[in-house]
Structures are given as C-alpha cells and as structure tokens.
Design a protein around this motif. Structure first.
Motif, PDB file in Angstrom:
ATOM      1  N   GLU A  39      42.064  34.034  40.661  1.00 33.46           N
ATOM      2  CA  GLU A  39      42.445  33.448  41.939  1.00 33.46           C
ATOM      3  C   GLU A  39      41.291  32.622  42.494  1.00 33.46           C
ATOM      4  O   GLU A  39      41.479  31.535  43.014  1.00 33.46           O
ATOM      5  N   HIS A  40      40.081  33.148  42.354  1.00 37.93           N
ATOM      6  CA  HIS A  40      38.901  32.508  42.918  1.00 37.93           C
ATOM      7  C   HIS A  40      38.604  31.174  42.227  1.00 37.93           C
ATOM      8  O   HIS A  40      38.309  30.166  42.876  1.00 37.93           O
ATOM      9  N   ASN A  41      38.704  31.163  40.900  1.00 41.98           N
ATOM     10  CA  ASN A  41      38.395  29.943  40.150  1.00 41.98           C
ATOM     11  C   ASN A  41      39.581  29.005  40.018  1.00 41.98           C
ATOM     12  O   ASN A  41      39.412  27.821  39.770  1.00 41.98           O
ATOM     13  N   GLY A  42      40.785  29.555  40.149  1.00 43.54           N
ATOM     14  CA  GLY A  42      41.984  28.775  39.875  1.00 43.54           C
ATOM     15  C   GLY A  42      42.448  29.060  38.459  1.00 43.54           C
ATOM     16  O   GLY A  42      41.695  29.600  37.639  1.00 43.54           O
ATOM     17  N   HIS A  43      43.673  28.672  38.172  1.00 44.41           N
ATOM     18  CA  HIS A  43      44.277  29.074  36.904  1.00 44.41           C
ATOM     19  C   HIS A  43      43.716  28.368  35.675  1.00 44.41           C
ATOM     20  O   HIS A  43      44.116  28.666  34.568  1.00 44.41           O
ATOM     21  N   TRP A  44      42.802  27.424  35.882  1.00 44.07           N
ATOM     22  CA  TRP A  44      42.292  26.733  34.683  1.00 44.07           C
ATOM     23  C   TRP A  44      41.482  27.677  33.809  1.00 44.07           C
ATOM     24  O   TRP A  44      41.315  27.426  32.617  1.00 44.07           O
ATOM     25  N   MET A  48      46.840  29.441  30.699  1.00 42.73           N
ATOM     26  CA  MET A  48      47.997  28.714  31.224  1.00 42.73           C
ATOM     27  C   MET A  48      47.633  27.265  31.533  1.00 42.73           C
ATOM     28  O   MET A  48      46.461  26.940  31.726  1.00 42.73           O
ATOM     29  N   SER A  49      48.658  26.418  31.569  1.00 43.43           N
ATOM     30  CA  SER A  49      48.437  24.989  31.788  1.00 43.43           C
ATOM     31  C   SER A  49      49.680  24.408  32.449  1.00 43.43           C
ATOM     32  O   SER A  49      50.579  25.150  32.842  1.00 43.43           O
ATOM     33  N   ASN A  50      49.720  23.091  32.545  1.00 44.38           N
ATOM     34  CA  ASN A  50      50.923  22.460  33.093  1.00 44.38           C
ATOM     35  C   ASN A  50      52.074  22.457  32.092  1.00 44.38           C
ATOM     36  O   ASN A  50      53.188  22.066  32.418  1.00 44.38           O
ATOM     37  N   VAL A  53      53.430  27.268  31.968  1.00 49.46           N
ATOM     38  CA  VAL A  53      53.129  27.585  33.365  1.00 49.46           C
ATOM     39  C   VAL A  53      53.209  29.090  33.636  1.00 49.46           C
ATOM     40  O   VAL A  53      52.607  29.586  34.582  1.00 49.46           O
ATOM     41  N   ASP A 111      49.547  37.062  40.069  1.00 43.04           N
ATOM     42  CA  ASP A 111      49.468  35.853  39.247  1.00 43.04           C
ATOM     43  C   ASP A 111      49.990  34.628  39.989  1.00 43.04           C
ATOM     44  O   ASP A 111      49.964  33.513  39.471  1.00 43.04           O
ATOM     45  N   LEU A 112      50.463  34.803  41.218  1.00 37.72           N
ATOM     46  CA  LEU A 112      50.914  33.647  41.995  1.00 37.72           C
ATOM     47  C   LEU A 112      49.730  32.723  42.243  1.00 37.72           C
ATOM     48  O   LEU A 112      48.585  33.174  42.278  1.00 37.72           O
ATOM     49  N   GLY A 113      50.022  31.440  42.450  1.00 37.00           N
ATOM     50  CA  GLY A 113      48.952  30.515  42.801  1.00 37.00           C
ATOM     51  C   GLY A 113      48.367  30.877  44.153  1.00 37.00           C
ATOM     52  O   GLY A 113      47.185  30.715  44.405  1.00 37.00           O
ATOM     53  N   ARG A 114      49.226  31.331  45.066  1.00 33.47           N
ATOM     54  CA  ARG A 114      48.791  31.703  46.404  1.00 33.47           C
ATOM     55  C   ARG A 114      49.294  33.108  46.738  1.00 33.47           C
ATOM     56  O   ARG A 114      50.225  33.273  47.536  1.00 33.47           O
TER      57      ARG A 114
END
Lengths: 398, 250
Positions: A39-44, A48-50, A53, A111-114
C-alpha cells in the motif's frame, strides 16, 4: 441416540496451543506488514500490472470466500436436510465458515488500491454491480451465520434453528452465485462471460468447503485427544467424492462449450494445450492432483477406512482448487483480449495481442497466507472459548 | 484465580470501548475528509444531455511511427514515463494491425471509447465510474476504492491503475495512487468551451488530421457529417455498447 455434549477444545499441551497460535500470529503479522509495504509503495512492487490487474491476493481471497460458504454445508445438511450424523458438526461448520470468510475478506480489502476508503464501499452502492451486491452478501453472511450459531448453541432459541438454517442455506447459495457472477458478468474476456460460472462456483464451494472442514476437523480431534467414529468420517468422505466429481463435470461442460464455439478456440488452446504454466496448472494441478488423485483416494477399496487417505484427499482437493481459481483469475486475464477479430497485432503501445506475464511476489503470497492464518486463528480461539466441538464423535451404538 | 480477579475492570471496558471508537474513527475519517474536499467544487452548470461528445478516427491517416497523439495526451495530463511499461499509465496507445487473410496493414490510436452502455460503469461497486450527461465516461477519484473491477470489465483495455505515488501533476488532471483512470476526452477543455482534444490538436499540427472530435448529437457538426457520409465501425461492435469513438478505414 445418546445425548450430545459439547465442550471447549483444550489442547493436551498448553505449550502446543500457544505456540501454534503464536505461529499463526507471526504469519498474520508478516501478511499485514506486506500489505502495508504494498500500500505504501503502490502496486508496482507486486507482480500485478495494467494487464494482470488481479493477482495472487485475489486468488487467495476468492478461494477462501468460496470455501467459506461451502464450509457451512455440513450445518445445512444437519438442520435443513435432517441428517442426524451431521447435526453435531453444525456448530463447527458455522465457526469455520465465519473464519474462512473473515480471512478471505481481509485479503481482498487489503489488496484494494485504496483500502482506507472501505467506508465508501459500505455507503455507496451501485446496484447494477455484482461487487456492490457482494459487499451486502458477505457482511450479511456474518450476521446470518452468527444468528445460526446462536440458535445451535442456546437452547432457549433453538426453535428458530430450522428457519434460520434455511435462511443461511439460501444466503450461502446467493453468496457463491454472486462470487461466480463476478466473472460470469464480464463480457470483455473470452474466459469469462458465461452463466455457468455462477453454478460452477457454487459446486466448487461445496468441494473446497468440505475439504477444509474435514482436514481441520481431523486435526482438531487429534489436537484435543478426542474420538471421531469411522461412520461419520466415511459419510463426509463419500460426500466429498460426489462434490469432486461434480466440479469435474462442470469443468467438462465449461470447456466443451468453449471448444464448440469457434470464437473461443483461442482461450481453450491456451488453457488446455499451449499456455505454458497455465496448461500445467490445469492438467497437473486441477485435474491430476485436484480431481483424479482425491477420487482415487476416496473410492479405492484399498483406502476404505484409512484416515490418512481421507486427510490426503482433502488436502489434494484444496491444492487442486487453488490451482483452479488461479487459472480462472490469472489465466483468464493473461490470455489477450481480442479487440480486432481477424487481425493480428503487429505493434502495440500497451501490450495488445500478447499473453500477459505475471510473476507473483513474496508480499502478495504473504498477504494471502495471512488470510488462511486469520481463518485458522479464529477457529482455534473460537473452539477454545465456545462449546463448538462435541466431546466425542464416536459412531452411534458403538 | 479469584472470581473478582476474573471480572474485567471498568478501565479495561473503557479501553475496549475506546479501541472500538478509535477503529471506527480511523475507518470513517478519511471518507469524511474526502467529502469535505469534494464539496469545494464551484462549477454550477452541469454537463448537458443535449450534446454527446465523440471522435471519429481515420485509420488511413494514422502515420506509421508517429506518436504525436500519445505524447500530447501524456503531456496534457501529466502522465510520466517511469520506465515500467507494464505499470505505467496509458490513456491512449497506437496499435498496428495486419489482416490475417489479406495481409493488409492498418494503424490506429485506441483509447476509452466512451460507450453509451459502459461495462466499467455497470461493474463499479461505488459509482466511481460514471458517464456524464454529455456521454463522457470518467472516474470520480474521490470515490474510487481501487478494486480494478472496471479494468477487468473494459473490452478495450482502456484503463490504467496508478501503481505508485505521483508528484508534479497537471492541474487539469488530478491523479492519485491506488485509483483507476482513463481518457477523459479532455473534459477539462470541453468544460472550458475548447472543442478540440489534445490528441486531435497534435495530430492536426503534424498534418495528419486522423482524429476528429465533435458533438455526435448535433446533425450539423463536422463529425456528424463525416459519419453520415462515410462508413465507419466500432471496435467490438458485437458488444453493442454504442461507442462514442468510431473508426474509418479499419
């Protein structure tokens, strides 16, 4: 039939209980740390990717949520369909269902983005979205199973057991229909967009839920030095065999339908023939380990009363089930969407027309394992604090 | 152990109560703050259903090797290249196709198709994906919880998830880690009365004029005239989503 007494499950050795719980706590802590890291760094930082997802956390989450509703089946057979041998197992069935669902939902939410916006998901509903319905179905499941457990454990309200049992049974069917429909309602991708997804998820839940139930039941009774009779275990085992066969049948119907439809030949070829890891997962994981091996262990006369065979069959069903969900979730996304029928993509600035690659990372796996640990910890604590397990499950008249 | 010792003290109860209240506050507070921020929008006039904004793209005019539309979109909306193509956002992309039978080569830009019946809007649990009255499909970044179900549902692979924290954002396109986004049809320009998207502007500037933006509901608009006169197709027309973006010579 003799009267059934329930008692809190005490492990023979307190050190074993507390160290077991501490181990689960450690898994949970690592999982929560991983969720914070992602969550802190972001999903990169995940695999997972675009293109892919939904990754490994979704596989764990869906696996646990599907198993949760299936775990409740034993209680339903006891109070809705009047199976006397199953009735004493009802309380544990409810407890396991709640634990598995809590574990699965934790993974899904983290695992949600937010994840901090959970309140939005609970206050804003788009009723055309099956996801929004699932928010209601999942939270309602906790409430209904909670009341169901109450009617099983408190004699003063036991007269409501049957109607509440019916409600819980219909709710759990709705829940898994909703989970299957997440994929069934996706018109965009060839692997999904099929009504069979909903009933297939229901039958998958029967199988995984019962496998979870059997393996944890056997473990609990070894743990607490209590007895289970062969008759009851054989019944559970035979039921598992029927469910495994039914999942296989639905898998066959799904794939044969796709093989008939020319438009879907690509995805079938990908899963069954040349999809690399996904093809291996299908034939070795889902079919060999998840279906043929347990059917052999369950129905071979050589293992008629072998408890090891029953335990091994249950574990094989769970491993195969995990692969099955992995193929549905990840394999279905990895296969490229066909935006331009009859055309070949020569160049694309966004990975059109190529199989998407996905390598799960440690934090994703740790979060998923934490979900299983949450389920097991809730069961371990619940069984110790409440009168969930019968003192003995020896066969009647023995 | 004495019975008294087993009784939870009031302090412990208060502690538990306090913990529950704190957990509740942590869950709710971010939402409350977001709503407070969202309410500061001062625009009073909403989008009108008298318009439907769309584009027609002529694949024959899309020049091989040209990335003017992609570059313009990236700079207009502050999409930066982080060197990770698999997770970098792409609101518009170019695709080169070869017909399997005839070998015919075509090239075209693909972006959000601004469907009349958008699957992303259907599946979004929180109504974060929505369609404006004028047909522009957008994501409300205050409501998006980052579940990515819209990305699963979009038949055009038009959406991107923000995989990392961002800085130096464009004022016209506020973006945030953990949310999903896609082509806005340059809605900030539409709302300012500028009837040209960044991609069209760049394509025109390079002399290709492959992209034409306009009002599909106005029979006298250039886009309506072109669509009436020439044959055009929708990508995945079989899904009957009635896209706002149409293609010629595909």
């Amino acid at each position: 039939m003799s009267k059934m007494y329930y008692r809190e499950l005490y492990c023979g050795s307190p050190i074993r209980f507390w160290s077991g719980l501490a181990l689960l706590g450690a898994f949970i802590a690592i999982g929560l740390g991983s969720a914070y890291y992602m969550e802190h760094n972001g999903h990169w930082v995940t695999g997972m990717s675009n293109q892919i997802v939904w990754g490994l956390p979704h596989v764990f989450a869906i696996f646990l949520i599907v198993a949760a509703s299936g775990a409740l089946n034993v209680a339903s057979i006891g109070s809705v369909f009047g199976g006397p041998l199953y009735k004493p197992l009802g309380r544990y069935s409810g407890l396991l269902a709640i634990g598995l669902l809590a574990g699965g939902l934790m993974v899904l939410v983290l695992d949600l983005g937010r994840p901090d916006r959970l309140i939005v998901a609970m206050t804003e509903y788009n009723f055309k979205s099956i996801f929004a319905w699932n928010v209601i179905l999942y939270s309602g499941f906790f409430a209904i199973v909670g009341v169901y457990l109450w009617t099983m454990m408190d004699r003063s309200v036991s007269k409501f057991n049957r109607p509440v049992g019916f409600a819980a049974f219909f709710w759990r069917i709705a829940l898994t229909t909703g989970t299957g429909s997440i994929f069934g309602f996706l018109v965009a991708r060839e692997a999904y967009d099929a009504a069979i997804m909903a009933p297939m998820f229901v039958i998958m839940s029967f199988s995984y839920g019962l496998a979870f139930f059997i393996i944890t039941l056997i473990t609990a009774y070894i743990w607490g030095d209590r007895e289970i009779g062969d008759l009851r275990l054989t019944r559970l085992k035979n039921l598992l065999g029927v469910f495994v066969g039914a999942v296989l049948y639905f898998t066959l119907a799904y794939n044969i339908t796709n093989l008939y439809i020319t438009q879907h030949h690509g995805i079938e070829r990908f899963i069954l023939l040349d999809g690399g890891i996904y093809t291996q997962m299908f034939w070795l994981g889902q079919i060999l380990i998840g279906s043929i091996l347990p059917l052999y262990l369950i129905y071979s006369p050589a293992f008629e009363k072998s408890r090891w065979a029953i335990a091994a069959a249950s574990i094989a069903v769970l491993i195969g089930g995990f692969f099955q969900i992995y193929i549905i979730v990840i394999g279905g996304q990895a296969y490229p969407m066909n935006l331009f029928p009859g055309k070949e993509v020569v160049e694309s600035g966004f990975f059109d027309g190529v199989v998407a690659s996905y390598t799960p990372t440690f934090p994703e796996a740790a979060l998923g394992v934490a979900g299983i640990a949450v389920a097991l910890a809730m069961v371990a604590v619940g069984a110790r604090v409440f009168k969930v397990f019968p003192e003995t499950l020896e066969d009647p008249n023995s | 152990m004495s019975k008294k010792g087993d009784q939870p003290s009031m302090e412990r109860r208060q502690f538990i109560g306090g913990t529950i209240a704190a957990a509740g506050a942590v869950t709710i507070a971010p939402g409350v703050i977001l709503h407070a921020v969202a309410d500061t929008n001062q625009r009073t006039e909403g989008a009108s259903s008298e318009h439907r904004w769309g584009m027609v793209i002529d694949a024959n005019k899309c020049a091989d090797g040209c990335t003017a539309c992609v570059d313009a979109c990236n700079s207009e909306h502050g999409l930066t290249d982080l060197g990770r193509p698999e997770t970098d956002a792409a609101w518009i992309r170019t695709v080169k196709l070869k017909d399997k039978q005839t070998g015919n080569i075509s090239r075209l830009p693909v972006m959000c198709q601004h469907c009349e019946h958008p699957p992303c809007v259907d599946v979004c649990p929180t109504n974060a994906s929505f369609k404006r009255a004028d047909g522009v499909v957008l994501v409300d970044r205050h409501r998006c919880i980052g579940c990515r179900y819209c990305m699963m549902a979009c038949p055009y692979k038009a959406r991107s998830f923000i995989h990392e924290a961002l800085s130096d954002q464009s004022v016209s396109a506020p973006r945030g880690k953990g949310c999903v986004e896609s082509c806005t049809l340059c809605v900030h320009r539409i709302d300012e009365g500028v009837m040209q998207t960044a991609c069209q502007e760049a394509c025109d500037k390079d002399g290709h004029a492959a992209i034409l933006f306009g009002d599909l509901k106005d029979p006298n608009s250039e886009i309506s005239q072109v669509l009436k006169k020439y044959n055009s197709v929708q990508i995945r027309g079989d899904l009957e989503l009635n896209t706002g973006v149409r293609y010629r010579n595909l």
